[in-house]
Every structure is written in C-alpha cells, then in structure tokens.
Write an enzyme that holds these catalytic residues in place. Sequence first.
Site, PDB file in Angstrom:
ATOM      1  N   HIS A 367     -25.017  16.243   8.700  1.00 54.95           N
ATOM      2  CA  HIS A 367     -26.268  16.816   8.213  1.00 54.95           C
ATOM      3  C   HIS A 367     -26.688  18.033   9.019  1.00 54.95           C
ATOM      4  O   HIS A 367     -27.325  18.946   8.491  1.00 54.95           O
ATOM      5  CB  HIS A 367     -27.368  15.755   8.210  1.00 54.95           C
ATOM      6  CG  HIS A 367     -27.396  14.961   6.942  1.00 54.95           C
ATOM      7  ND1 HIS A 367     -26.380  14.116   6.587  1.00 54.95           N
ATOM      8  CD2 HIS A 367     -28.285  14.921   5.924  1.00 54.95           C
ATOM      9  CE1 HIS A 367     -26.666  13.563   5.408  1.00 54.95           C
ATOM     10  NE2 HIS A 367     -27.807  14.047   4.985  1.00 54.95           N
ATOM     11  N   ARG A 510     -30.960  13.445  -5.671  1.00 52.64           N
ATOM     12  CA  ARG A 510     -30.281  12.227  -5.214  1.00 52.64           C
ATOM     13  C   ARG A 510     -31.276  11.390  -4.428  1.00 52.64           C
ATOM     14  O   ARG A 510     -31.932  11.898  -3.511  1.00 52.64           O
ATOM     15  CB  ARG A 510     -29.077  12.577  -4.339  1.00 52.64           C
ATOM     16  CG  ARG A 510     -28.292  11.347  -3.855  1.00 52.64           C
ATOM     17  CD  ARG A 510     -27.049  11.738  -3.077  1.00 52.64           C
ATOM     18  NE  ARG A 510     -27.380  12.311  -1.774  1.00 52.64           N
ATOM     19  CZ  ARG A 510     -26.476  12.858  -0.955  1.00 52.64           C
ATOM     20  NH1 ARG A 510     -25.211  12.932  -1.332  1.00 52.64           N
ATOM     21  NH2 ARG A 510     -26.844  13.338   0.211  1.00 52.64           N
ATOM     22  N   CYS A 680     -20.037  17.902  -6.507  1.00 56.98           N
ATOM     23  CA  CYS A 680     -21.006  18.515  -5.604  1.00 56.98           C
ATOM     24  C   CYS A 680     -20.657  18.322  -4.130  1.00 56.98           C
ATOM     25  O   CYS A 680     -21.480  18.585  -3.257  1.00 56.98           O
ATOM     26  CB  CYS A 680     -22.409  17.973  -5.873  1.00 56.98           C
ATOM     27  SG  CYS A 680     -22.517  16.182  -5.799  1.00 56.98           S
TER      28      CYS A 680
END
Length: 755
Positions: A367, A510, A680
């Site tokens: 992340h 999401r 994606c």
Amino acid sequence: MRGALGGPRVLLRRLREVMAEPVSAQDRLDKIVVLIAANMVAEVCSVYVLRVDGTLELYATEGLNRTAVHLTVMRIDEGLVGTVAREAEPISLSNAQAHPAYSYRPETGEEIYHSFLGVPILRAGNTLGVLVVQNRAHRTYTEEEIEALQTTAMVLAEIIASGELTAMALPGAEPAARRPLHLSGLALSDGIGLGHVVLHEPRIEVTKVIADDLPAELKRLDAAIDTLRASIDTMLEDEGVARVGEHREILEAYRMFAHDRGWIARMREAVLTGLTAEGSVERVQSDTRARMLRMTDPYLRERMHDLDDLANRLLRQLTGRAGGPEHEPLPENAIIVARNMSPAALLDYDRTRIRGLVLEEGAATSHLTIVARALGIAAVGHIENIVGQVDAGDSIIVDGVSGEVHVRPPGDVELAYVDKVRFRAKRLEQYAALRDVPNVTRDGVEIELHLNAGLLVDLPHIDETGAAGIGLFRTELQFMIASAFPRTNEQLKLYRSVLDAAADRPVVFRTLDIGGDKVLPYMRAIEEENPALGWRAIRLGLDRPGLLRSQIRALLRAATGRELRLIFPMVSAVEEFDRARHIVERELTHLRRHGHGLPDRVLIGVMLEVPALLFQLDQLFSRVDFASVGSNDLVQFLYAADRGNPRVADRFDPLAPPSLRALKLIADKASAFGKQVTLCGELASRPLEALALMAIGYRKLSLSPASYGPVKAMLLQLDLGALSALVAPLLESADEPLTLRPLLKAFAEKNGLPL
C-alpha cells in the site's frame, strides 16, 4: 597503558582542543597521530583512509617515514591494515611480521616494528579507514588500550565523514566516506527524482562525544537505560498490545536487548574510556552494526534493525530529542530515505516537496507503493543498508524506472539525469496530446482504460488522462491513513467526492480489503501464521457485519440519484458473494424505510483473485453484474509465491502460460455470459503485460495514473488481431514456452510498439 584509565581521558580532551583549532585537515591529522602515539607510548601511529577505488591510503603517520604519506597505498585484501578494514574488527599482534597477512612496504621503514594494533575507523557500521599503533618491542596490547584506540577512532571518523579530506585528494582517490554510490534495487513507482536526502528516522547526531565528568556520564547512561526499560514494559503491559502477535514479539525483542548485560557493559566500558553517555551508545552500536553487516544469516541481519531502533530510542532519551522529520520543513526537492514506512507516515510529509522515496524494504504491490504512485513519487525498494550509507542533505537521484539509486552522484551522472527528466517531460506532453484520441487499436478494437485510485489526490487524474472511469477505488486506504475508524459521515463525504470527480463516468468501489498485511493502526491485530490466507477482506466483513454494513450504507447514500458499482474482495465461494449481496439488499431496505434517497442503479460484482473461483465461474457469472480480476493476488495464489517476499516474488512470471490460461478462462467465461470483466491488478499497468492481456481477450483495463499514457500510446499502434493469432496457439500447445515475455518483446519491437 600509561596512567591506567587516565590516559584515554587526557587524550580525548587534547583531541577536542585540536579539533577546535583553525588548521587544515592535514595539519589536524598530523597533530592527532602525534598525540595518540605519545598517549599510548607507541613509537608509531598511522591513519589509513579508505578511498573510492577500494584502496587504503596512508594519510598521516608519526614514526614511519613521512615521505610515505599519500604514497603508500594498499588494496583492501592486502596486509594487516586491509584485513582490519575488511573484517571491521581490531587486530592485536605481538609479532606482526610473523602473521601470514603481513605485507612489507619498504618506503615506510616499518620493518623495525614488531607489535601491531589496528582498529577500524567506523561510522554507522561502515568502514572509513584504519587507525594503527606499532612498537619495536614484542608487546601485547591490553583490552583497555584496544578500547581506547577504538574510542579515538570515533573522532577520526567524524573528520573523514565531514569531507574535510576530499579537497586534498586526487580525482578518483577521494575518501570513500563521501564517495558516489550507484545502487540497484526494485523499481516500485515510476518516475525520476533528483534532490536531497531526508532520513525518515534520522540518526541522532551526537555532537558531544568527549566526557568532562565520567561518574556523571555513567549516571546519565544508567538513568536512560532505566527509562527505556520502563517505557518498553509499559507498552507490553498495555492491554491492546498484550494480544498482538508480531508487534508484541518486536517489543519482547526490545525488552530482551534492553536487559542484555553484555550490551550494557560495553556501553559502560566505553564511557570509562572518556566518552559521553551518548557517545558510548553510538560507539557500541557502530561496532555491532559493522559486525552484523558482514553476516549472511537473514535472521541475524534482521536483529541489526532491532538494535538500531533500540539504540536510537536510547539516544533520544539522552539527547532529549523527539518528533520526526515529517514535522520539520522539507527541502525543495526532498528524497525520503527509510528502512520502511507506513502510507500514513508518507502522507504526513509536505507532499508538494517530495520527489522520491528510497527504502531498504518495500514491495511492488504494497500500500505504501500504491500511495507513492498516486502521489507521482518515484520510488525504489530493496536498497540494502541505504539508511547507513547516506547522510541528511546528501544529493541523491532516484530512478523509479530502472530501480537505480545514485548517492552523491558525479556531475556527468547528474547532467545525464537532468536530460532524462527533460525527455520524460516531453513524453508526458506527447501522452497528454493523446488525451482525446479514442482508445482504439489499429485494427479497430476498442479498449477501455480506467484508473485505479484510493485517495483524493488520485481524482484529478481522471480529467488529466481522459480515462473512461475509475475501475478500482480502494476504499481501505482512507481507513489505513486515519488515526481512528472513519465515521459514516466521513466515508460518505469521500465517496461523494469521488463520484463528483468522475461525473458521468463509472466508479467501481471495492469494499474494505483489510487484514493480512493491511492492518489498521487502531484495530486489534489478530496473530496468524499466514495472514495473506487468513481473516481478511470479505471474510472479516462477513464475520463483522456491522463494519461492512456501515460502509455499504455510506456508499449507497453517497450515490443517491446516481449509479453505484460495488465489488467484494477475496471472495472464495459463491456462497460468500450471496451473503454479501444480501447485506446490500438489507441496507437498501433500511434506507427506503427511513426515507433516504437511493441510487438510481446498484451493480454488484466480485473480485476474482482466489483460484477456487476459477472452478465456480458458471455459478458466479449467473449471479454477478460484472467482475474484476485482481491479478496481484490471483497470480501469487496460483504459484503459492508471496508477492511481498523478495526471495520468491519474482520466481514465477505472470506471462507464463499457466497464469495466462487462468486469466483467459475468466475473460472467455465472462464473454459467454455477456458480463463485463476488468483487470485491475498491476499487470494492467505495465505495457508489455497489458499487451498480453489484450491478446487473451481483455477489453477493459484499470491501471495506475502514471501508466495510462504509456499503455494508451502502445495500444494505438497495436494490430490486436495479429497479436492474438500469435498468442492463442501457444496457450493451446503441448510444447509451450516457459514464458511469453521474449515473444511479446520481439512482437513489440518488430511492430514498433512503444513500451
């Protein structure tokens, strides 16, 4: 040792006086070797400095022939001096000439000296040179003398590291302490950054190393150790930490080190040689780091970081310094250097001034990397010991394309990168000129390009690129950078901003993909042996429905009067999707009952990232409105290769036939059911991999903003029919290649496709 322990203290005081004199670097060294020789009753004292070419040059001597200064040069694998530099350990011999590593240099006149004591000159664990004393007599140097010489070497380390000696060196023979470094690592975020080093966890600069009052320094050291131990005990007694697995283990390791008698004894001994409390901590940590840097055992190397952290805590106690560099003004072009850091820590900095990020760790799909890409920050990871090799303010270049880092670069390298930055700027202008050109291949196939996003800073990229929409909005990033769980109204505000920015373009949200390696700082972590395969994403959401319901409610309210697209991550069974969809239906009913506005349309999809779903595609596509492929997780699960583990992450190629067959199966099945499917994951963001995805049937890709231009430029030149005809037989052949990568590169080169 003359005067027992009085000698070193007297020497350090005199060294402090010499350091303050307004003389040249050479004069200062010449005076220092005379002082050391006199204090240790040595007939010889010499300083050798490690040069950029890997050799050791005699820079100053008392006792050897003065004409040998700057003339005697030896390789690091040569002689006793080379051995000390290479091993970063002291060598004490009563008969040096009998040692197999002894190397005779006639110009020095050292053949009449027999005893030898050499210690490495260390800074942050890195060898900068060697300090030597010699005597004619066959004598054995005491432990106190070795310790005293190591302490004295600390003062010399500061002279060498300051760059004072560089002006007197010939080009190519400068001291290695300030040498240019060319390091290679893992490219994490595209781009090139030129600027100056800002250490995320800066070493505490010890400005006073020579003690005036030894008993007082011992008391300071003992008090700081007691405070450190108490703070660690307090953290371990905290109820929230008590149940945490990995975090608790780290703190237990800290407590073990903080009570280590050997570590404390070495620091106390360093104080008794004449150092301040903080000087002793720095001395012991530098020695320990030098040894551990030469170890090959990864577990022991990892312990080096624990000791670094502990020593830094102790230095903060002693110097009274707190706070981090994120609260200090940044230079105009800041390059953040860290062992590792969280996305929240990166966002604490003034992002307008950050040009690059260099990490000792870091993974391409972490992340932190995703946030760096969103911010347009060039990033490189896996640069070993980078924190120990740079100083704050050093000039540095980060190449997020090749994974290279240049520290203190020569002028020609810097000029080359300035040209490279200009060239990239021109390319970006060319990509910008393609903004309104339809995304259609040369043979007339339309490809939809969407963006991956997760933060408000991503939103302007929609208009800048002309993207078809947001193919993946990672809602967990808002939760990861927050200090507390975002309330429903805070979530509502973010989701509404995203929909406003997208205007009439679709956005796929999401739901929370937390757990595993994505731990929220304010939630109690669960100890798991395999967190990537554990309680995370939809599993956590279904077991804690209140968490999932509050997010879905915020999303539904944000999309009032608009279309809402939702996908659920980490679904491994159709039954999980059914349960998640039922929660959406319950929330819709709740909002109707209470008179809230509703979306005009709600489309519900699933993330295909668990291989088990490959065998449930018929049941799945009969239920979902659309699907997205999370190639990051799907490929790592297919090969059982942790994408965050550098030892295995690159062992399997996603362009190998097994992974491409799995991806093609999904695309074919979606087409048969008339359902849209978007890829994606990170594969879509690399032009060569995007080429393969189009060849096996993907017509919707969602990629990082920085990758949009390169992928679009490639597809506009592509004859997709010719490529598909080339790839299809290879995936059906029994005699398959190990990977399609070379074939795809050859196709791109032959057809002039920009990659």
